[in-house]
Design an enzyme around this catalytic site. Sequence first.
Site, PDB file in Angstrom:
ATOM      1  N   SER A  75       0.726  -1.005   0.052  1.00 19.51           N
ATOM      2  CA  SER A  75       0.006  -0.091  -0.198  1.00 19.51           C
ATOM      3  C   SER A  75       0.719   1.195   0.017  1.00 19.51           C
ATOM      4  CB  SER A  75      -0.982   0.004   1.239  1.00 19.51           C
ATOM      5  OG  SER A  75      -2.034   0.990   1.189  1.00 19.51           O
ATOM      6  N   ASP A 135      -9.435  -4.645  -5.220  1.00 21.03           N
ATOM      7  CA  ASP A 135      -8.860  -3.691  -4.485  1.00 21.03           C
ATOM      8  C   ASP A 135      -9.561  -2.572  -4.791  1.00 21.03           C
ATOM      9  OD1 ASP A 135      -7.469  -2.040  -2.941  1.00 21.03           O
ATOM     10  OD2 ASP A 135      -5.466  -2.674  -3.354  1.00 21.03           O
ATOM     11  N   HIS A 170      -6.860  -5.855  -1.114  1.00 24.82           N
ATOM     12  CA  HIS A 170      -5.794  -5.168  -0.673  1.00 24.82           C
ATOM     13  C   HIS A 170      -4.829  -5.989  -0.045  1.00 24.82           C
ATOM     14  CE1 HIS A 170      -3.943  -1.253  -0.267  1.00 24.82           C
ATOM     15  NE2 HIS A 170      -3.903  -1.332   1.048  1.00 24.82           N
TER      16      HIS A 170
END
Length: 284
Positions: free
Chosen positions: A97, A234, A263
């Site tokens: 991320s 995601d 994710h």
Amino acid sequence: MSETVRGAVETDCFRLSYIVEGEGRPAIVVGSSLYYARCFSQTLRRHLRIAFMDHRGFAPGSRSTDVAQFGMEKLTADIEQVRQQLGFDRVVIIGHSGHGFMALDYARRYPEHVSHLVMLCMGADYTPAGHAAAERYLADSVCPERKAALAEAMARLPAMIEAAPEKAFVSFCLATAAKSWFDYTFDAAPLWEGIETNMAMFDHVWGKVIPDMDLAALAPDIRAPAFLGLGRYDFLVPPAHTWEPVRDRFRDLTVRVFERSSHAPMLEEPEAFDRELLDWIGSR
């Protein structure tokens, strides 16, 4: 399997903990040492000697609000300090991320110590336009149950933050489960157990530092082969198509989209994730 090593580095006013597990090629996962040690498989630990390290936003006991302490150069210098303390030479640097930007910046600043760069579930554009693209991606998807679950959770979020403002980042992550998990009913709370966050760091880095990073300009500086792992479901970060203007700027970029992940493919599809990552490392 090699023994677990726990330790910390002291940098400025922060104590950054790390957990080292596994055997094989050295790797560093930047983020929260506790959270990410819970996300990567034991199988991967049979091939990589992984150091899970905190960055300054996860440093226990930190209350610093000095944004000068949260520049990207300082965050990547912390990674280098951990590498030196552990005696690693060249590492697989892994960021998930927003932490993918830290991994990329480390690979750019310390190329002699990076064998491979791994970026997971990271959008290429964190500007308002990129976030708008993420919202459109969800809006265009035919998933009424997921959308209803998200609306219900987001309605509870203000009360969660008011009750525990110091946990606002964690509360947001939990409330956005429908954006973050293939199984949108998944309860991620155990992953966050015992983890502290510094909201001044997250507000500054995610709100200012990361959006100002120009991947198109930075990518040509990356010498190491790069791996980009994305989740088909995601909805939390800008979608895969935002990478199109950027991906050819890398010297060597491999993209893999995991079909039953959102994710966190390393946790949602561990067998497929481990296979793809290890095969790629072995081929480079």
